[in-house]
Design a protein around this motif. Structure first.
Motif, PDB file in Angstrom:
ATOM      1  N   GLY A 409       0.788  -1.232   0.000  1.00  8.77           N
ATOM      2  CA  GLY A 409       0.000   0.000   0.000  1.00  8.77           C
ATOM      3  C   GLY A 409       0.811   1.267   0.000  1.00  8.77           C
ATOM      4  O   GLY A 409       0.385   2.291  -0.517  1.00  8.77           O
ATOM      5  N   PRO A 411       5.258   2.709   0.598  1.00 10.81           N
ATOM      6  CA  PRO A 411       6.611   2.267   0.934  1.00 10.81           C
ATOM      7  C   PRO A 411       6.705   2.086   2.452  1.00 10.81           C
ATOM      8  O   PRO A 411       6.103   2.842   3.206  1.00 10.81           O
ATOM      9  CB  PRO A 411       7.495   3.434   0.483  1.00 10.81           C
ATOM     10  CG  PRO A 411       6.646   4.275  -0.406  1.00 10.81           C
ATOM     11  CD  PRO A 411       5.228   4.069   0.048  1.00 10.81           C
ATOM     12  N   ASP A 433       7.267  -7.480   0.373  1.00 12.57           N
ATOM     13  CA  ASP A 433       6.815  -6.097   0.234  1.00 12.57           C
ATOM     14  C   ASP A 433       6.307  -5.996  -1.203  1.00 12.57           C
ATOM     15  O   ASP A 433       7.090  -5.966  -2.148  1.00 12.57           O
ATOM     16  CB  ASP A 433       8.010  -5.179   0.486  1.00 12.57           C
ATOM     17  CG  ASP A 433       7.669  -3.695   0.359  1.00 12.57           C
ATOM     18  OD1 ASP A 433       6.597  -3.367  -0.170  1.00 12.57           O
ATOM     19  OD2 ASP A 433       8.507  -2.867   0.777  1.00 12.57           O
ATOM     20  N   THR A 434       4.993  -6.009  -1.351  1.00 18.95           N
ATOM     21  CA  THR A 434       4.410  -6.144  -2.689  1.00 18.95           C
ATOM     22  C   THR A 434       3.958  -4.795  -3.215  1.00 18.95           C
ATOM     23  O   THR A 434       3.074  -4.164  -2.651  1.00 18.95           O
ATOM     24  CB  THR A 434       3.210  -7.105  -2.642  1.00 18.95           C
ATOM     25  OG1 THR A 434       2.234  -6.589  -1.727  1.00 18.95           O
ATOM     26  CG2 THR A 434       3.630  -8.491  -2.205  1.00 18.95           C
ATOM     27  N   GLN A 437      -0.964  -1.933  -7.892  1.00 18.06           N
ATOM     28  CA  GLN A 437      -2.016  -0.916  -7.928  1.00 18.06           C
ATOM     29  C   GLN A 437      -3.383  -1.530  -8.254  1.00 18.06           C
ATOM     30  O   GLN A 437      -3.444  -2.621  -8.814  1.00 18.06           O
ATOM     31  CB  GLN A 437      -1.706   0.106  -9.029  1.00 18.06           C
ATOM     32  CG  GLN A 437      -0.328   0.708  -8.922  1.00 18.06           C
ATOM     33  CD  GLN A 437       0.013   1.592 -10.104  1.00 18.06           C
ATOM     34  OE1 GLN A 437      -0.064   1.157 -11.244  1.00 18.06           O
ATOM     35  NE2 GLN A 437       0.390   2.825  -9.826  1.00 18.06           N
ATOM     36  N   THR A 438      -4.428  -0.768  -7.960  1.00 17.54           N
ATOM     37  CA  THR A 438      -5.790  -1.176  -8.337  1.00 17.54           C
ATOM     38  C   THR A 438      -5.830  -1.603  -9.809  1.00 17.54           C
ATOM     39  O   THR A 438      -6.453  -2.597 -10.181  1.00 17.54           O
ATOM     40  CB  THR A 438      -6.749   0.016  -8.143  1.00 17.54           C
ATOM     41  OG1 THR A 438      -6.666   0.440  -6.778  1.00 17.54           O
ATOM     42  CG2 THR A 438      -8.182  -0.350  -8.475  1.00 17.54           C
ATOM     43  N   ASP A 534       4.513   6.102 -10.336  1.00 16.22           N
ATOM     44  CA  ASP A 534       5.319   6.085  -9.111  1.00 16.22           C
ATOM     45  C   ASP A 534       6.776   6.367  -9.454  1.00 16.22           C
ATOM     46  O   ASP A 534       7.268   5.946 -10.505  1.00 16.22           O
ATOM     47  CB  ASP A 534       5.248   4.709  -8.434  1.00 16.22           C
ATOM     48  CG  ASP A 534       3.964   4.512  -7.634  1.00 16.22           C
ATOM     49  OD1 ASP A 534       3.417   5.507  -7.130  1.00 16.22           O
ATOM     50  OD2 ASP A 534       3.516   3.359  -7.508  1.00 16.22           O
ATOM     51  N   ARG A 549       4.234   8.224  -5.115  1.00 13.94           N
ATOM     52  CA  ARG A 549       3.672   8.848  -6.308  1.00 13.94           C
ATOM     53  C   ARG A 549       4.615   9.940  -6.796  1.00 13.94           C
ATOM     54  O   ARG A 549       5.245  10.629  -5.989  1.00 13.94           O
ATOM     55  CB  ARG A 549       2.295   9.451  -6.017  1.00 13.94           C
ATOM     56  CG  ARG A 549       1.284   8.489  -5.437  1.00 13.94           C
ATOM     57  CD  ARG A 549       0.915   7.380  -6.366  1.00 13.94           C
ATOM     58  NE  ARG A 549       0.330   7.856  -7.606  1.00 13.94           N
ATOM     59  CZ  ARG A 549       0.217   7.101  -8.711  1.00 13.94           C
ATOM     60  NH1 ARG A 549       0.665   5.857  -8.720  1.00 13.94           N
ATOM     61  NH2 ARG A 549      -0.331   7.589  -9.786  1.00 13.94           N
ATOM     62  N   LYS A 643      -3.985   5.855   3.832  1.00 13.86           N
ATOM     63  CA  LYS A 643      -2.871   6.603   3.246  1.00 13.86           C
ATOM     64  C   LYS A 643      -2.886   8.043   3.783  1.00 13.86           C
ATOM     65  O   LYS A 643      -3.933   8.677   3.838  1.00 13.86           O
ATOM     66  CB  LYS A 643      -2.966   6.570   1.721  1.00 13.86           C
ATOM     67  CG  LYS A 643      -2.643   5.174   1.206  1.00 13.86           C
ATOM     68  CD  LYS A 643      -2.745   4.971  -0.273  1.00 13.86           C
ATOM     69  CE  LYS A 643      -2.432   3.498  -0.538  1.00 13.86           C
ATOM     70  NZ  LYS A 643      -2.930   2.936  -1.741  1.00 13.86           N
TER      71      LYS A 643
HETATM   72  C1  6R9 Z   1      -2.345  -2.266  -3.897  1.00  6.91           C
HETATM   73  C2  6R9 Z   1      -2.649  -0.824  -3.698  1.00  6.91           C
HETATM   74  C3  6R9 Z   1      -1.458   2.095  -5.471  1.00  6.91           C
HETATM   75  C4  6R9 Z   1      -0.301   2.971  -5.027  1.00  6.91           C
HETATM   76  C5  6R9 Z   1       0.945   2.713  -5.827  1.00  6.91           C
HETATM   77  C6  6R9 Z   1       2.035   3.150  -4.859  1.00  6.91           C
HETATM   78  C7  6R9 Z   1       1.494   2.698  -3.515  1.00  6.91           C
HETATM   79  C8  6R9 Z   1       1.298   0.212  -3.128  1.00  6.91           C
HETATM   80  C9  6R9 Z   1       3.279  -0.290  -2.387  1.00  6.91           C
HETATM   81  C10 6R9 Z   1       3.241   1.093  -2.700  1.00  6.91           C
HETATM   82  C11 6R9 Z   1       5.449   1.286  -2.091  1.00  6.91           C
HETATM   83  C12 6R9 Z   1       4.512  -0.845  -1.878  1.00  6.91           C
HETATM   84  N1  6R9 Z   1       1.990   1.365  -3.146  1.00  6.91           N
HETATM   85  N2  6R9 Z   1       2.059  -0.796  -2.664  1.00  6.91           N
HETATM   86  N3  6R9 Z   1       4.324   1.875  -2.551  1.00  6.91           N
HETATM   87  N4  6R9 Z   1       5.564  -0.005  -1.752  1.00  6.91           N
HETATM   88  N5  6R9 Z   1       4.639  -2.133  -1.514  1.00  6.91           N
HETATM   89  O1  6R9 Z   1      -2.247  -0.225  -2.710  1.00  6.91           O
HETATM   90  O2  6R9 Z   1      -3.368  -0.238  -4.716  1.00  6.91           O
HETATM   91  O3  6R9 Z   1      -4.755   1.583  -3.616  1.00  6.91           O
HETATM   92  O4  6R9 Z   1      -4.402   1.479  -6.136  1.00  6.91           O
HETATM   93  O5  6R9 Z   1      -2.557   2.193  -4.580  1.00  6.91           O
HETATM   94  O6  6R9 Z   1       0.070   2.668  -3.683  1.00  6.91           O
HETATM   95  O7  6R9 Z   1       2.168   4.531  -4.858  1.00  6.91           O
HETATM   96  O8  6R9 Z   1       0.931   3.455  -7.026  1.00  6.91           O
HETATM   97  P1  6R9 Z   1      -3.852   1.288  -4.763  1.00  6.91           P
END
Ligand code: 6R9
Length: 677
Positions: A409, A411, A433-434, A437-438, A534, A549, A643
Motif C-alpha cells: 500500500g 513504501p 513487500d508487494t 495498484q488497483t 510512481d 507517487r 494513506k
Molecule cells: C495495492 C494498492 C497504489 C499505489 C501505488 C504506490 C502505492 C502500493 C506499495 C506502494 C510502495 C509498496 N503502493 N504498494 N508503494 N511499496 N509495496 O495499494 O493499490 O490503492 O491502487 O494504490 O500505492 O504509490 O501506485 P492502490
C-alpha cells in the motif's frame, strides 16, 4: 524537460536524489524454503522474457476452464491486451465448486466480528456453495439480473460481501464494490458511472465499538444518483443480525428489501455457473488517484483470475492447509485479489475481520492470530505503524506463529520493516513487500519468498513474468545501480492488468500509456510500456525501491528529494510514531520540506524533540533536507484506506485552504492541526 542545477549538471525532473543508505539482506528462512511453492531458481527463468507470453499459461493452468484458450496473448488492439482468448471459465466455480470434492468441510471463510464477545464463525466450502447459489438465484430470478449487467455494492467487512461478489460472478453480473467507509455521495458517483440499477448494502456494522447505521448512506446514495440521472430500482439490504433490523433509518417502500426475507423463497436453489469468455468483465474497482473523477478499473475474468491465483500461490505462498489473514478491506483491490479471489481459488481458509485492528486494544490482531492459528498475515505499513505505536511489545505476549507476512500500500520505512520482522514475525516469518495498484490486478514487484533475500524498504525485483524498468523524463533507461530515481514502468503486458477504464478507453490509453508509447500505430507490445505514476530507483541487485507517487517529490534548491526518504529518517527518532513530509514554497530554495510527526504514546511535544527530528533529517540525508518546520501533531489526516493525505498537510503548512476533507477517515484532525499554524 531538463534544467540546470547549481553545479551546472543537467538534471531531469524525475531524477530524485536518493540518499537512502543500502540496507542489509535478511533470509530467506530455510524452514520456509523447504515448504515453499516456489523454491527452485530454475523455475524463475521460465518466466523470463524469452518465454513470454506463454510463461503465463502456467498461471492459467491453475484454474479450471470450461474451454481452453486458443491464443495466450492477443495484441491486435493496443493497449487493450487480450489474454487467454477463446478460453471460457467461471470465477465462482473456480473459488467454490471445484473445491468441494476434496475440501467441502474445510473452512473457506473465518468471520471475526469486531465485538470480542461474539463468536468467530466458520463458513465451510459446502456452506459457501449453498449460500452463493441461493443468492445467485435471488440476483437472477428475483432481480432479473443477467450477464453483463452492473450492480453496485456498498458493504462492510462481513462474509455476505464475499458471498455477494461470488454470486454476481456466478451469473456474469459485474460487481462494483464501494468501500463501506465512503460516504453515500461517493457511492452515488460510482453508481452513476457504472449505471447500476441495483444497490446491495448492509443495515449496519461495527467500527471501533459502535454499531453504525449504514443504511442511511444508501438513501443518500440513491437520492444523489437520481439527481445525476441514474435511477436505482432496488436496494437489497443484508442484515448484520439476520432477521433483525439494526439501523434506525426507515425502509423506503417498494425500493428497499431485506435479503433475508427474499432468501426464504430461494432455499436450496442451485444456479449453474455461467461459462464466461476470458475477456468478459468480472468486476469494476474505482480508484481516485490524486486528480480527476474516479476511474473504474475494469478487470477480466480469465486474465485477472489467472494472475491473482498464480501470485497467491507463488508470492503469498498459499497452500490449501493455510489459514490466511489479510487485514485489508475487501472494498480495496487488495481485498478483492488477496482476500477473496486468489485465496479461495487455492482452497485456503481466508479470514474476514470486521473491525479496527487496534480496537479494543493493540493485542486484538494477535489474539485472533492465536485463536485461528493464522500462519500467513497480510497488512499495510499504516496498520503496522499504528500497531507499533500503541503496542510495540504486544505480539510477544501471544502464542501465534506466522510463516509469511506481506506489506502493501505504501513504501515501508526500514525501521518499521524491522519491527514487523523482529516483533510481529518473531524472526520466523518471511516478508514480502508487494508493490502494485488497483489497475494492475495483482503484484508487480516483490521478492519470491522461497528464493530471494529480503531487503527492508525495497519491494524487490519484478514478480515472475513482470519486467519493470526505470525511465527518465525522455524515456531513456536509467540503468540499475546508477543511483538515480525515475518513473517506474512495466515493459510488458501481464494478465492481471485492467482491460480498460470503464466507459473511457481514451483515458486508459492517455493515463497509462501515452507517456512512453514509442509508436501509437504499433501492435508490438514492446512499444507500449505501462506508466505506473510512481517514482522508484533500481539498486545494483535489481531490487526496486518505490519512492511514492511522482507528485510526492520535493525540489529543494535543485535537489529532488523523495518525501519517503525524509519520512524514513524522521522515523529513526525513537519518539516518532508516524511522519509525513510536504513541500512548502520558499523564496530562496524554491521548496523547503516541512515534516509532520505524531508521537508514540507516552511522549510529549517539546522544542527539544523538534530539534532532534530536524537534526536527524540533516544528519541522515544531508543539510539540504533540514526541514523548515517540524510539526508535532496528535494524528495524521488519512484516507479511508490509511494513506496519509499529504495534500491536506501541505495546504495547512502553506497557510492555505485544506479543501474538501469530508472523505477523510478523521476529518476532525484537520482543525486540530490548523490550530498549530
Ligand atoms: C495495492 C494498492 C497504489 C499505489 C501505488 C504506490 C502505492 C502500493 C506499495 C506502494 C510502495 C509498496 N503502493 N504498494 N508503494 N511499496 N509495496 O495499494 O493499490 O490503492 O491502487 O494504490 O500505492 O504509490 O501506485 P492502490
Amino acid at each position: 524537460m531538463s534544467k540546470k542545477n547549481n553545479n551546472e549538471n543537467i538534471v531531469s525532473e524525475t531524477q530524485i536524489a536518493v540518499h537512502w543508505k543500502e540496507e542489509e539482506y535478511f533470509g530467506p528462512n530455510p524452514k520456509f524454503k523447504e515448504q515453499a511453492n516456489l523454491s527452485d531458481p530454475n523455475v524463475l527463468e521460465e518466466y523470463g522474457e524469452k518465454n513470454f507470453p506463454e510463461c503465463f499459461n502456467k498461471y492459467a493452468d491453475l484454474l479450471t476452464w470450461d474451454k481452453k484458450w486458443d491464443t495466450t496473448l492477443d495484441t491486435s488492439n493496443p493497449p487493450h491486451w487480450k489474454w487467454f482468448v477463446g478460453g471460457k471459465l467461471n470465477a465462482s466455480y473456480n473459488c467454490i465448486d471445484r473445491n468441494l470434492a476434496k475440501n467441502k468441510n474445510k473452512t473457506a471463510i473465518h468471520f471475526v466480528p469486531e465485538p470480542e464477545n461474539e463468536a468467530i464463525t466458520h463458513i465451510t466450502y459446502q456452506e459457501l456453495y449453498y449460500k452463493v447459489n441461493e443468492f445467485a438465484a435471488v440476483l437472477r430470478d428475483y432481480c432479473g439480473l443477467k450477464k453483463g449487467d452492473t450492480v453496485t455494492l456498498h458493504m462492510p467487512m462481513v462474509p455476505e460481501l464475499a458471498i455477494t461478489m461470488l454470486a454476481c460472478a456466478r451469473i456474469g453480473v459485474i460487481h462494483s464494490q464501494v468501500f463501506s467507509g465512503f460516504s453515500g455521495k461517493a457511492c452515488a458517483d460510482r453508481i452513476v458511472d457504472a449505471k447500476s440499477k441495483y444497490l446491495i448494502t448492509s443495515d449496519s456494522y461495527y467500527r471501533a465499538g459502535n454499531l453504525l447505521d449504514h443504511k442511511e448512506k444508501a438513501d443518500i446514495a440513491c437520492d444523489n444518483a437520481e439527481e445525476k440521472g441514474q435511477h436505482v430500482d432496488k436496494v437489497l439490504i443484508w442484515q448484520r443480525y439476520p432477521g433483525k433490523y439494526s439501523a434506525a433509518t426507515p425502509l423506503i417502500e417498494g425500493r428497499d428489501v431485506f435479503v433475508n426475507d427474499i432468501l426464504k423463497d430461494y432455499r436450496n436453489a442451485k444456479v449453474d455457473p455461467v461459462s464466461l469468455d476470458a475477456n468478459d468483465t468480472l468486476f469494476l474497482m474505482y480508484t481516485s488517484g490524486t486528480t480527476g473523477k474516479p476511474k473504474g478499473a475494469q478487470h477480466s475474468v480469465g486474465g485477472y483470475m489467472s494472475y491473482v491465483t498464480g501470485t497467491s500461490k507463488y508470492i503469498q505462498d498459499i497452500h490449501p492447509e493455510d489459514v490466511y489473514w489479510c487485514m485489508a478491506d475487501i472494498g480495496w483491490i487488495t481485498g478483492h485479489s488477496y482476500i477473496v479471489y486468489g485465496p479461495l481459488a487455492l482452497a485456503a481458509s481466508s479470514v474476514i475481520f470486521e473491525g479496527v485492528p487496534t480496537h479494543p486494544d493493540a493485542g486484538r490482531p494477535w489474539r485472533v492470530a492465536e485463536e485461528l492459528d493464522v500462519n500467513i498475515f497480510h497488512t499495510s505499513p499504516t496498520a503496522i505503524r499504528a500497531l507499533r505505536r500503541v503496542g510495540a511489545d504486544e505480539p510477544t505476549k501471544y502464542d501465534y506463529h506466522f510463516k509469511h507476512m506481506t506489506t502493501v500500500g505504501e513504501p515501508i520505512e526500514p525501521n518499521v520493516w524491522r519491527w514487523y520482522y523482529n516483533v510481529v514475525g518473531k524472526k520466523e516469518a518471511v516478508i514480502v513487500d508487494t508493490w502494485w495498484q488497483t489497475e494492475t490486478g495483482g503484484f508487480l514487484c516483490s521478492t519470491v519468498p522461497g528464493l530471494h533475500k529480503m531487503k527492508p524498504g525495497s519491494a524487490g525485483p519484478g514478480a515472475p513474468g513482470i519486467y519493470p524498468a526505470i525511465l527518465d523524463e525522455d524515456g531513456k533507461l536509467l540503468p540499475k545501480g546508477c543511483g538515480k530515481a525515475g518513473n517506474i514502468v512495466i515493459r510488458n503486458p501481464w494478465p492481471g492488468l485492467m482491460m480498460t477504464v470503464w466507459g473511457d478507453d481514451e483515458r486508459f490509453k492517455r493515463q497509462y500509456f501515452d507517456r512512453y508509447c514509442k509508436d501509437p500505430k504499433s501492435t508490438d507490445w514492446h512499444d507500449w510500456p505501462y506508466f505506473a505514476g510512481d517514482g522508484a530507483v533500481e539498486a545494483t541487485d535489481g531490487y526496486f525501491r518505490i519512492l511514492g507517487r511522482i507528485d510526492d517529490v520535493i525540489n529543494v534548491a535543485g535537489h529532488r528529494l523523495g518525501t519517503k526518504e525524509l519520512e524514513s529518517a524522521g522515523l529513526m527518532v525513537d519518539e516518532v510514531g508516524e511522519a509525513a513530509v510536504v513541500p512548502v514554497a520558499d523564496p530562496i530554495k524554491g521548496k523547503i520540506p516541512h515534516i509532520f510527526v505524531s508521537l508514540k504514546p507516552g511522549y510529549k511535544a517539546s522544542e527539544e524533540l523538534m530539534k532532534k527530528v530536524s537534526d536527524t533529517l540533516a544528519s541522515e540525508i544531508g543539510p539540504i533536507a533540514k526541514p523548515g518546520r517540524v510539526w508535532i501533531v496528535p494524528d495524521m489526516p488519512k484516507t479511508r484506506s490509511g494513506k496519509i493525505m499529504r495534500r491536506v498537510l501541505g495546504a495547512i503548512a502553506s497557510g492555505q485552504d485544506a479543501g474538501d476533507v469530508t472523505t477523510l477517515a478523521n476529518p476532525q484532525i484537520v482543525e486540530e492541526i490548523k490550530k498549530l499554524y
